[in-house]
Design a protein around this motif. Structure first.
Motif, PDB file in Angstrom:
ATOM      1  N   ILE A 326       0.227   5.797  -8.724  1.00 16.60           N
ATOM      2  CA  ILE A 326       1.332   5.451  -7.830  1.00 16.60           C
ATOM      3  C   ILE A 326       1.219   3.957  -7.576  1.00 16.60           C
ATOM      4  CG2 ILE A 326       2.432   5.843  -5.615  1.00 16.60           C
ATOM      5  CD1 ILE A 326       2.439   8.293  -7.397  1.00 16.60           C
ATOM      6  N   CYS A 327       2.275   3.235  -7.868  1.00 18.04           N
ATOM      7  CA  CYS A 327       2.212   1.777  -7.839  1.00 18.04           C
ATOM      8  C   CYS A 327       3.196   1.227  -6.804  1.00 18.04           C
ATOM      9  CB  CYS A 327       2.569   1.248  -9.225  1.00 18.04           C
ATOM     10  SG  CYS A 327       1.781  -0.303  -9.648  1.00 18.04           S
ATOM     11  N   ALA A 328       2.743   0.306  -5.974  1.00 19.11           N
ATOM     12  CA  ALA A 328       3.630  -0.334  -4.999  1.00 19.11           C
ATOM     13  C   ALA A 328       4.699  -1.142  -5.720  1.00 19.11           C
ATOM     14  CB  ALA A 328       2.824  -1.237  -4.073  1.00 19.11           C
ATOM     15  N   ASP A 329       5.932  -1.056  -5.204  1.00 21.51           N
ATOM     16  CA  ASP A 329       7.021  -1.820  -5.822  1.00 21.51           C
ATOM     17  C   ASP A 329       7.463  -2.997  -4.968  1.00 21.51           C
ATOM     18  OD1 ASP A 329       8.209  -0.485  -3.731  1.00 21.51           O
ATOM     19  OD2 ASP A 329       9.746   0.515  -4.947  1.00 21.51           O
ATOM     20  N   ARG A 330       6.743  -3.229  -3.863  1.00 20.96           N
ATOM     21  CA  ARG A 330       7.082  -4.360  -2.994  1.00 20.96           C
ATOM     22  C   ARG A 330       5.896  -4.645  -2.074  1.00 20.96           C
ATOM     23  NH1 ARG A 330       9.808   0.104  -1.693  1.00 20.96           N
ATOM     24  NH2 ARG A 330       9.657   1.001   0.393  1.00 20.96           N
ATOM     25  N   ALA A 331       5.931  -5.794  -1.419  1.00 16.03           N
ATOM     26  CA  ALA A 331       4.900  -6.158  -0.446  1.00 16.03           C
ATOM     27  C   ALA A 331       5.136  -5.408   0.855  1.00 16.03           C
ATOM     28  CB  ALA A 331       4.928  -7.662  -0.200  1.00 16.03           C
ATOM     29  N   GLY A 332       4.083  -5.241   1.633  1.00 20.19           N
ATOM     30  CA  GLY A 332       4.230  -4.609   2.933  1.00 20.19           C
ATOM     31  C   GLY A 332       3.015  -3.788   3.318  1.00 20.19           C
ATOM     32  N   VAL A 333       3.192  -2.999   4.384  1.00 16.76           N
ATOM     33  CA  VAL A 333       2.133  -2.153   4.933  1.00 16.76           C
ATOM     34  C   VAL A 333       2.335  -0.725   4.448  1.00 16.76           C
ATOM     35  CG1 VAL A 333       1.082  -1.248   7.039  1.00 16.76           C
ATOM     36  CG2 VAL A 333       1.900  -3.615   6.969  1.00 16.76           C
ATOM     37  N   LEU A 334       1.280  -0.114   3.940  1.00 17.76           N
ATOM     38  CA  LEU A 334       1.353   1.284   3.524  1.00 17.76           C
ATOM     39  C   LEU A 334       1.351   2.149   4.781  1.00 17.76           C
ATOM     40  CD1 LEU A 334       1.333   3.289   1.145  1.00 17.76           C
ATOM     41  CD2 LEU A 334      -1.174   3.297   1.310  1.00 17.76           C
ATOM     42  N   THR A 335       2.493   2.803   5.063  1.00 14.22           N
ATOM     43  CA  THR A 335       2.644   3.573   6.300  1.00 14.22           C
ATOM     44  C   THR A 335       2.634   5.080   6.091  1.00 14.22           C
ATOM     45  OG1 THR A 335       5.033   3.246   6.086  1.00 14.22           O
ATOM     46  CG2 THR A 335       3.851   1.750   7.560  1.00 14.22           C
ATOM     47  N   ALA A 336       2.757   5.539   4.870  1.00 10.52           N
ATOM     48  CA  ALA A 336       2.670   6.977   4.588  1.00 10.52           C
ATOM     49  C   ALA A 336       2.132   7.180   3.188  1.00 10.52           C
ATOM     50  CB  ALA A 336       4.040   7.625   4.713  1.00 10.52           C
ATOM     51  N   ALA A 337       1.160   8.091   3.072  1.00  9.28           N
ATOM     52  CA  ALA A 337       0.575   8.415   1.775  1.00  9.28           C
ATOM     53  C   ALA A 337      -0.349   9.608   1.963  1.00  9.28           C
ATOM     54  CB  ALA A 337      -0.203   7.232   1.203  1.00  9.28           C
ATOM     55  N   PRO A 338      -0.488  10.452   0.946  1.00  5.39           N
ATOM     56  CA  PRO A 338      -1.415  11.583   1.068  1.00  5.39           C
ATOM     57  C   PRO A 338      -2.861  11.133   1.020  1.00  5.39           C
ATOM     58  CG  PRO A 338      -0.498  11.483  -1.141  1.00  5.39           C
ATOM     59  CD  PRO A 338       0.219  10.437  -0.335  1.00  5.39           C
ATOM     60  N   GLY A 339      -3.740  11.975   1.543  1.00  2.00           N
ATOM     61  CA  GLY A 339      -5.168  11.726   1.463  1.00  2.00           C
ATOM     62  C   GLY A 339      -5.748  12.340   0.203  1.00  2.00           C
ATOM     63  N   PRO A 340      -7.056  12.304   0.059  1.00  2.00           N
ATOM     64  CA  PRO A 340      -7.697  12.899  -1.120  1.00  2.00           C
ATOM     65  C   PRO A 340      -7.315  14.370  -1.257  1.00  2.00           C
ATOM     66  CG  PRO A 340      -9.279  11.621   0.141  1.00  2.00           C
ATOM     67  CD  PRO A 340      -8.052  11.705   0.983  1.00  2.00           C
ATOM     68  N   TYR A 341      -7.118  14.808  -2.489  1.00  2.00           N
ATOM     69  CA  TYR A 341      -6.642  16.170  -2.706  1.00  2.00           C
ATOM     70  C   TYR A 341      -7.220  16.712  -4.011  1.00  2.00           C
ATOM     71  CZ  TYR A 341      -3.348  20.027  -3.492  1.00  2.00           C
ATOM     72  OH  TYR A 341      -2.792  21.264  -3.705  1.00  2.00           O
ATOM     73  N   ASP A 342      -7.615  17.987  -3.981  1.00  2.00           N
ATOM     74  CA  ASP A 342      -8.094  18.676  -5.176  1.00  2.00           C
ATOM     75  C   ASP A 342      -7.481  20.062  -5.225  1.00  2.00           C
ATOM     76  OD1 ASP A 342     -10.522  17.024  -6.452  1.00  2.00           O
ATOM     77  OD2 ASP A 342     -10.646  16.851  -4.272  1.00  2.00           O
ATOM     78  N   GLU A 343      -7.143  20.507  -6.429  1.00  4.03           N
ATOM     79  CA  GLU A 343      -6.546  21.829  -6.577  1.00  4.03           C
ATOM     80  C   GLU A 343      -6.836  22.364  -7.969  1.00  4.03           C
ATOM     81  OE1 GLU A 343      -2.174  22.372  -5.931  1.00  4.03           O
ATOM     82  OE2 GLU A 343      -2.017  22.088  -8.108  1.00  4.03           O
ATOM     83  N   GLU A 344      -6.997  23.685  -8.061  1.00  2.05           N
ATOM     84  CA  GLU A 344      -7.053  24.376  -9.343  1.00  2.05           C
ATOM     85  C   GLU A 344      -5.961  25.430  -9.320  1.00  2.05           C
ATOM     86  OE1 GLU A 344     -10.366  25.317 -11.491  1.00  2.05           O
ATOM     87  OE2 GLU A 344     -11.681  23.801 -10.617  1.00  2.05           O
TER      88      GLU A 344
END
Length: 402
Positions: A326-344
């Motif tokens: 997931i790549c930022a497309d602009r400058a700024g503050v990251l205000t929402a994003a998921p945390g570490p996640y694992d699934e099978e």
């Protein structure tokens, strides 16, 4: 037995793979770094196997040798940093330990020297020239389009495609403004499918561990967005890449080589990273291959052989994988994003790891430093693997507030 591990920062795959591997091998670890405090903080939550951290001018091999000679006797000197391979090789050689050829490490790091050496040995002739600070790019007269990049850069930083002389002059000014005193390389643009070859040498033989097909961001940038695992590239392609690595002197240890395959079947090296692949692909590769990859890399630097059938085992793996950022497309503050996640789920293992903390402000770099997080999935069916990554991406959101 003591392992000296040279690292600029804790993200040089130290905390992800090599420290746990060193503990499993029963090694005492001393981390040498020029900024000790970030390392001590990063290792604070590790179990009792947390390494000793010593501060040192690790870009100077003489300082590294001096510190080690005053400390415990080394069993191995190792680094997974792009910037420290030559220094590490010289230090290991000084103490009579298994070492990469420092000349090969230098050729891999110095992109101008890499081009000159491949041409000198008759392996590949790519139009390439170095631009010193203050030199006028108009003196070079390159073929257009061409690529501009720092001679000793990493992670696609300040690597750009330019279409004409005016754009070349503008991009060179911008890069050298950001990198005062830096020498740039201007070289022919090599079109074709971008791939990687992952290898591991133990001093007796070199093992091919498969590779990846890479999808890049649209021009003029070269940001790696997706890597898809390839158990075995065509034999003729692998043969060409290995011949070029032989010419460069690449042997001991892990090596991550990026190359393009052109329509006529030629495999042409883009760059050689004389260390293990990064951005979670190292962890993913170990799981794909079902082998203790980090232990095997360290074992090579301890003078031990890895299993003779490792390459064949890797080529025969039924597993398929996808690594997507997931790549930022602009400058700024990251205000929402998921945390570490694992699934099978449905035979696919998926992992997501954030690479930037919430609340932190960043510029828009147009490089790998824009990565917000990385997700990767492994299974036996490529379609199912791709679907798992797409499903996770659609179910989550990443927001940047200007």
């Amino acid at each position: 037995m003591r392992l000296y591990l040279l690292a600029l920062n804790p993200t040089d795959s130290v905390t992800s793979g090599f420290l746990p591997a060193a503990a499993r091998l029963g090694l005492d670890v001393t981390v040498l770094t020029d900024h000790a405090e970030p390392h001590r903080k990063a290792y604070a939550d590790l179990p009792s196997t947390a390494p000793e951290v010593l501060e040192c001018d690790i870009r100077d091999f003489r300082a590294v040798i001096s510190l080690i000679s005053r400390h415990h006797a080394p069993a191995a000197v190792f680094s997974n940093s792009d910037h420290l391979q030559t220094q590490t090789a010289l230090a290991a050689e000084y103490f009579g330990l298994p070492a990469k050829d420092w000349k090969a490490a230098l050729r891999a790091k110095d992109k101008g020297q890499l081009r000159r050496h491949l041409a000198l040995t008759g392996q590949d002739a790519v139009w390439s020239a170095e631009l010193a600070p203050g030199q006028d790019p108009a003196e070079l007269d390159p073929p257009f389009p061409c690529v501009v990049k720092p001679r000793e850069g990493v992670a696609s930083e300040d690597v750009t495609l330019v279409a004409d002389a005016a754009e070349l002059a503008a991009r060179c000014r911008e890069i050298q403004h950001r990198r005062a005193g830096a020498t740039l390389v201007v070289e022919e643009f090599l079109a074709g499918q971008l791939c990687t070859l992952e290898t591991l040498g133990d001093g007796h033989r070199r093992h091919v561990l498969g590779g990846f097909r890479t999808r890049l961001s649209p021009p003029p940038d070269f940001i790696e967005e997706v890597l898809e695992f390839v158990p075995a590239h065509p034999a003729a392609v692998v043969e060409q890449v290995l011949a070029q690595l032989d010419a460069l002197g690449v042997g001991l240890g892990a090596c991550h080589t990026e190359f393009v395959v052109q329509p006529d079947g030629r495999a042409r090296i883009i760059e050689v990273n004389y260390r293990a692949i990064g951005d979670q692909c190292d962890l993913m590769l170990a799981e794909i291959l079902g082998t203790p990859l980090f232990e095997q890399i360290l074992a090579a630097h301890l003078g031990r052989e890895v299993p003779a059938d490792l390459g064949a085992q890797c080529a025969a793996t039924p597993r398929r994988a996808r690594n997507e950022v997931i790549c930022a497309d602009r400058a700024g503050v990251l205000t929402a994003a998921p945390g570490p996640y694992d699934e099978e789920r449905d035979g696919v293992r998926l992992a997501y790891r954030p690479l930037r903390p919430l609340g932190e402000r960043h510029e828009h770099y147009r490089t790998n430093r824009d990565y917000l997080g990385v997700m990767w999935a492994i299974g036996t069916d490529q379609g199912a693997v791709d679907a798992a990554v797409a499903r996770f991406r659609a179910a989550n959101r990443w927001e940047i507030t200007p």
